[in-house]
Motif scaffolding. Structure first.
Motif, PDB file in Angstrom:
ATOM      1  N   ARG A   1      37.062  42.782  43.480  1.00 45.95           N
ATOM      2  CA  ARG A   1      38.097  41.969  42.843  1.00 45.95           C
ATOM      3  C   ARG A   1      39.390  42.718  42.606  1.00 45.95           C
ATOM      4  O   ARG A   1      40.363  42.128  42.177  1.00 45.95           O
ATOM      5  N   ARG A   2      39.413  44.004  42.841  1.00 45.34           N
ATOM      6  CA  ARG A   2      40.639  44.764  42.605  1.00 45.34           C
ATOM      7  C   ARG A   2      41.733  44.276  43.527  1.00 45.34           C
ATOM      8  O   ARG A   2      41.533  44.081  44.713  1.00 45.34           O
ATOM      9  N   VAL A   3      42.898  44.104  42.968  1.00 49.50           N
ATOM     10  CA  VAL A   3      44.036  43.628  43.735  1.00 49.50           C
ATOM     11  C   VAL A   3      44.903  44.819  44.088  1.00 49.50           C
ATOM     12  O   VAL A   3      45.320  45.578  43.220  1.00 49.50           O
ATOM     13  N   VAL A   4      45.159  44.985  45.367  1.00 47.75           N
ATOM     14  CA  VAL A   4      46.020  46.069  45.822  1.00 47.75           C
ATOM     15  C   VAL A   4      47.419  45.499  45.971  1.00 47.75           C
ATOM     16  O   VAL A   4      47.648  44.580  46.744  1.00 47.75           O
ATOM     17  N   VAL A   5      48.336  46.044  45.199  1.00 43.36           N
ATOM     18  CA  VAL A   5      49.720  45.580  45.232  1.00 43.36           C
ATOM     19  C   VAL A   5      50.463  46.392  46.282  1.00 43.36           C
ATOM     20  O   VAL A   5      50.478  47.624  46.221  1.00 43.36           O
ATOM     21  N   PRO A   6      51.067  45.727  47.267  1.00 40.91           N
ATOM     22  CA  PRO A   6      51.808  46.484  48.285  1.00 40.91           C
ATOM     23  C   PRO A   6      53.054  47.109  47.686  1.00 40.91           C
ATOM     24  O   PRO A   6      53.583  46.623  46.687  1.00 40.91           O
ATOM     25  N   PRO A   7      53.512  48.186  48.273  1.00 39.08           N
ATOM     26  CA  PRO A   7      54.729  48.824  47.740  1.00 39.08           C
ATOM     27  C   PRO A   7      55.903  47.861  47.875  1.00 39.08           C
ATOM     28  O   PRO A   7      55.948  47.037  48.789  1.00 39.08           O
ATOM     29  N   PRO A   8      56.857  47.969  46.956  1.00 37.45           N
ATOM     30  CA  PRO A   8      58.007  47.062  47.014  1.00 37.45           C
ATOM     31  C   PRO A   8      58.822  47.296  48.277  1.00 37.45           C
ATOM     32  O   PRO A   8      58.963  48.425  48.739  1.00 37.45           O
ATOM     33  N   THR A   9      59.335  46.211  48.823  1.00 36.74           N
ATOM     34  CA  THR A   9      60.156  46.324  50.029  1.00 36.74           C
ATOM     35  C   THR A   9      61.618  46.175  49.654  1.00 36.74           C
ATOM     36  O   THR A   9      61.964  45.539  48.660  1.00 36.74           O
TER      37      THR A   9
END
Length: 86
Positions: free
Chosen positions: A54-62
């Protein structure tokens, strides 16, 4: 059952298995304690597996690059002078 419930089962099972000397007719209290500990251990393993998925991986900001043509106003007489009709 959450992680706290699983840990509670393990603790109750350990108390029954190792810290009691009760003798109930027809019930092996030590075996019940071992079973509770195993159920708690299986619950902790299942809970950690579900929590890991269930862990959500947040992509790096673009970086957003704005195009200048969207900000220029069109000054024709067609009613789109606010820039939305470009």
């Amino acid at each position: 059952m959450g992680l706290g419930g699983c840990i509670l089962l393990m603790a109750a099972g350990a108390i029954l298995a190792f810290a009691t000397d009760w003798h109930m007719p027809g019930v092996n209290v030590h075996l019940v304690g071992v079973i509770l500990m195993l159920v708690g251990l299986i619950g902790v393993a299942a809970f950690s597996g579900i929590a890991r998925r269930r862990r959500v991986v947040v992509p790096p900001p673009t970086t957003v690059v704005e195009d200048e043509r969207h900000h220029r106003h069109h000054h024709g007489g067609d009613g789109y002078s606010d820039g939305y009709g470009v």
